[in-house]
Design an enzyme around this catalytic site. Structure first.
Site, PDB file in Angstrom:
ATOM      1  N   ASP A   9       0.867  -1.188   0.000  1.00 19.98           N
ATOM      2  CA  ASP A   9       0.000   0.000   0.000  1.00 19.98           C
ATOM      3  C   ASP A   9       0.896   1.227   0.000  1.00 19.98           C
ATOM      4  OD1 ASP A   9      -1.943   2.044   0.537  1.00 19.98           O
ATOM      5  OD2 ASP A   9      -3.252   0.496   1.394  1.00 19.98           O
ATOM      6  N   ASP A  10       0.547   2.207  -0.811  1.00 21.55           N
ATOM      7  CA  ASP A  10       1.366   3.418  -0.861  1.00 21.55           C
ATOM      8  C   ASP A  10       1.006   4.411   0.232  1.00 21.55           C
ATOM      9  OD1 ASP A  10      -1.100   3.732  -2.330  1.00 21.55           O
ATOM     10  OD2 ASP A  10      -0.367   5.717  -2.899  1.00 21.55           O
ATOM     11  N   ASP A  53      -2.947  -3.540  -2.430  1.00 20.69           N
ATOM     12  CA  ASP A  53      -3.829  -2.397  -2.674  1.00 20.69           C
ATOM     13  C   ASP A  53      -3.959  -2.175  -4.183  1.00 20.69           C
ATOM     14  OD1 ASP A  53      -5.408  -0.162  -1.842  1.00 20.69           O
ATOM     15  OD2 ASP A  53      -3.748   1.136  -2.439  1.00 20.69           O
ATOM     16  N   MET A  55      -5.295   0.789  -5.815  1.00 26.37           N
ATOM     17  CA  MET A  55      -5.020   2.154  -6.276  1.00 26.37           C
ATOM     18  C   MET A  55      -3.650   2.611  -5.782  1.00 26.37           C
ATOM     19  SD  MET A  55      -7.735   2.479  -7.956  1.00 26.37           S
ATOM     20  CE  MET A  55      -7.623   4.193  -8.455  1.00 26.37           C
ATOM     21  N   ASP A 329      17.567 -66.173 -12.525  1.00 19.02           N
ATOM     22  CA  ASP A 329      18.617 -65.531 -13.308  1.00 19.02           C
ATOM     23  C   ASP A 329      18.610 -66.132 -14.716  1.00 19.02           C
ATOM     24  OD1 ASP A 329      21.344 -63.830 -12.690  1.00 19.02           O
ATOM     25  OD2 ASP A 329      21.622 -65.280 -14.308  1.00 19.02           O
ATOM     26  N   ILE A 330      18.438 -65.264 -15.723  1.00 18.47           N
ATOM     27  CA  ILE A 330      18.390 -65.739 -17.103  1.00 18.47           C
ATOM     28  C   ILE A 330      19.776 -66.256 -17.505  1.00 18.47           C
ATOM     29  CG2 ILE A 330      17.963 -65.090 -19.506  1.00 18.47           C
ATOM     30  CD1 ILE A 330      16.054 -62.943 -18.481  1.00 18.47           C
ATOM     31  N   ASN A 337      22.837 -60.144 -25.345  1.00 15.28           N
ATOM     32  CA  ASN A 337      23.163 -58.743 -25.623  1.00 15.28           C
ATOM     33  C   ASN A 337      24.309 -58.627 -26.620  1.00 15.28           C
ATOM     34  OD1 ASN A 337      21.265 -57.341 -24.068  1.00 15.28           O
ATOM     35  ND2 ASN A 337      22.493 -57.536 -22.206  1.00 15.28           N
ATOM     36  N   ASP A 346      16.538 -56.208 -24.168  1.00 15.53           N
ATOM     37  CA  ASP A 346      15.381 -55.599 -23.493  1.00 15.53           C
ATOM     38  C   ASP A 346      14.100 -56.340 -23.826  1.00 15.53           C
ATOM     39  OD1 ASP A 346      17.040 -53.739 -22.354  1.00 15.53           O
ATOM     40  OD2 ASP A 346      16.480 -52.099 -23.706  1.00 15.53           O
ATOM     41  N   GLU A 372      19.613 -59.141 -15.283  1.00 19.83           N
ATOM     42  CA  GLU A 372      18.754 -60.275 -15.667  1.00 19.83           C
ATOM     43  C   GLU A 372      18.290 -61.072 -14.460  1.00 19.83           C
ATOM     44  OE1 GLU A 372      23.086 -61.738 -16.157  1.00 19.83           O
ATOM     45  OE2 GLU A 372      21.960 -59.868 -16.197  1.00 19.83           O
TER      46      GLU A 372
END
Length: 455
Positions: A9-10, A53, A55, A329-330, A337, A346, A372
């Site tokens: 506010d002024d 404010d 104004m 485990d694969i 890969n 993937d 894996e």
């Protein structure tokens, strides 16, 4: 609840009066006498809420508000415009600039404190969401936080009003901007609110057979509607109930007679804020899911496994019930890969996860440990049964080749499995270690087999 309130506010006497009122309620107060100073304070993050404010010389309050709401760093700051202007057009102008509310001079002290407390609560919730979303974004596990509030139109609104004329006026005002459902029966309104995705619920406090504040309270207590904004429709004599509603968590209110432009502006404000909060919550939820989900296979990860398994083992110890784990485990996955590429690897991992999950029970937990290696946790399962499940899984993997390179070719895949059982009373590390030792026995015995390890 305390908060840092910026009063702009002024006119120094006005500034000191608001500062005294807020300080008496234990708010921390920061002051500014012009728009540029206010913008700088907000950009430095030195306040939680702005009492602005209208104004002021140079840059008026409307322009300050517009700048705050267009800046990604300050758009979430609640702004209450304080003015001697009491025309509906002035309120609408302020709301369209992004203000959250309007207070008219001379300011009602009770209304001021109620509104500041309500918006401070909102700001603290928003800050928590923003902090979590920013952390997630910086770690790369979710999208960046939204940098704008959006348009705020479109979507669905529920209107709880049993006055036909009032309902029709509101429908007319909102038509073309929102899809509005009207519910005159308060009991049915609670069910309706939970059945559809509403972006705003408008509740009349003048319902003939039900307390509108009770509806607001119940909406706030339901999970489905806890974060849905609520706008109250009140009469001039409802002042105390309005203040009570704000304490209950109601977001905003309108006093009759309702101006069409003002209800549109207030609806837009609430919908914009909800969409912004929903975007933040979505980012946080995504981050939480990514923290415990393996992005490639969609399975839970090791972090989730450790917490979940600990709880199951504690239950096993209390109730003398067995829990078993399989470590899978694969076989020769590195060769897949190296020979066919990581994309093919993937594909194998995703197909493998799907096949195994199809062969275990719905109540079993399957996780990817990394690479894996996978784990299946089987509650209420003895070692012999777990080994039989492991054999079923092994056969499902080995008997059908895995398609790779988008189905252009298929390769044979096998899996080695180790199984162990626990009755609780030991650490999860010891439990998993036994299963891991059984897995190595399977690998050392020629792979593509299941080995059990007794406790």
């Amino acid at each position: 609840m305390t908060a840092r309130v910026l009063v702009v506010d002024d006119i120094i006497p006005n500034l000191k009066l608001l500062e005294a009122r807020l300080t008496a309620e234990y708010f921390d107060v920061v002051t500014a006498t012009n728009g540029l100073e206010a913008l700088e304070i907000c950009e430095r993050g030195e306040c939680d809420l702005v009492l602005l404010d209208v104004m002021m010389p140079g840059m008026d309050g409307f322009e300050v508000c517009r700048r705050l709401k267009s800046n990604p760093e300050t758009l979430h700051l609640p702004v209450v415009m304080v003015t001697a202007l009491d025309q509906t057009a002035d309120r609408v102008r302020g709301l369209e600039a992004g203000a959250d509310d309007f207070l008219t001079k001379p300011i009602d002290e009770i209304a001021l404190i109620a509104r500041v407390r309500s918006l401070a609560r909102l700001k603290f919730v928003m800050d928590e969401l923003r902090n979590r979303a920013e952390t997630s974004a910086s770690l790369g596990v979710s999208n960046a936080i939204p940098h704008a509030l959006g348009g705020g139109e479109g979507g669905r609104i529920l209107l709880v009003e049993d006055r036909p004329n009032s309902a029709q006026r509101i429908l007319t005002a909102l038509r073309g901007r929102y899809e509005v459902d009207v519910e005159a029966d308060a009991h049915q309104a609670l069910f309706t609110a939970t059945e559809r995705d509403y972006e705003l619920i408008v509740v009349s406090l003048g319902l003939s057979d039900f307390d509108g504040l009770r509806i607001c309270s119940q909406l706030r207590s339901l999970d489905r509607t806890r974060h849905t904004p609520i706008l109250m429709l009140a009469d001039l004599e409802d002042r105390q109930r309005i203040l009570r509603g704000l304490d209950l968590g109601v977001n905003d209110y309108l006093v009759r007679p309702i101006d069409a432009n003002e209800i549109v502006a207030r609806a837009r404000t609430q919908v914009r804020r909800k969409r912004y909060a929903d975007a933040l919550r979505s980012n946080v939820q995504t981050a939480m899911e990514l923290a415990v989900i393996d992005s490639l296979t969609g399975l839970n990860n090791r972090r989730y496994l450790e917490t979940h398994l600990l709880g199951l083992m504690e239950q096993a110890g209390r109730h003398s019930r067995p829990v078993s784990v399989m470590i899978l485990d694969i076989d020769f996955f590195k060769k897949v890969n190296d020979t066919y590429g990581h994309d093919a690897g993937d594909e194998v991992l995703k197909i493998f996860a799907a096949r195994v999950k199809h062969k275990v029970r719905g109540g079993d937990l399957m996780c990817r440990m990394g690479g894996e290696e996978f784990v299946v946790v089987m509650p209420d399962t003895r070692l012999a049964v777990a080994q039989a499940v492991g054999e079923r899984v092994r056969a499902a993997v080995a008997t059908s080749p895995f398609p790779i390179n988008n189905g252009e070719r298929a390769i044979a895949v096998t899996v080695s499995i180790g199984v162990s059982q626990s009755m609780g009373g030991e650490s999860t590390d010891a439990f998993l270690r036994r299963a891991d030792q059984a897995l190595y026995l399977s690998k050392n015995s020629g792979r593509n087999r299941v080995t059990g390890a007794a406790a």
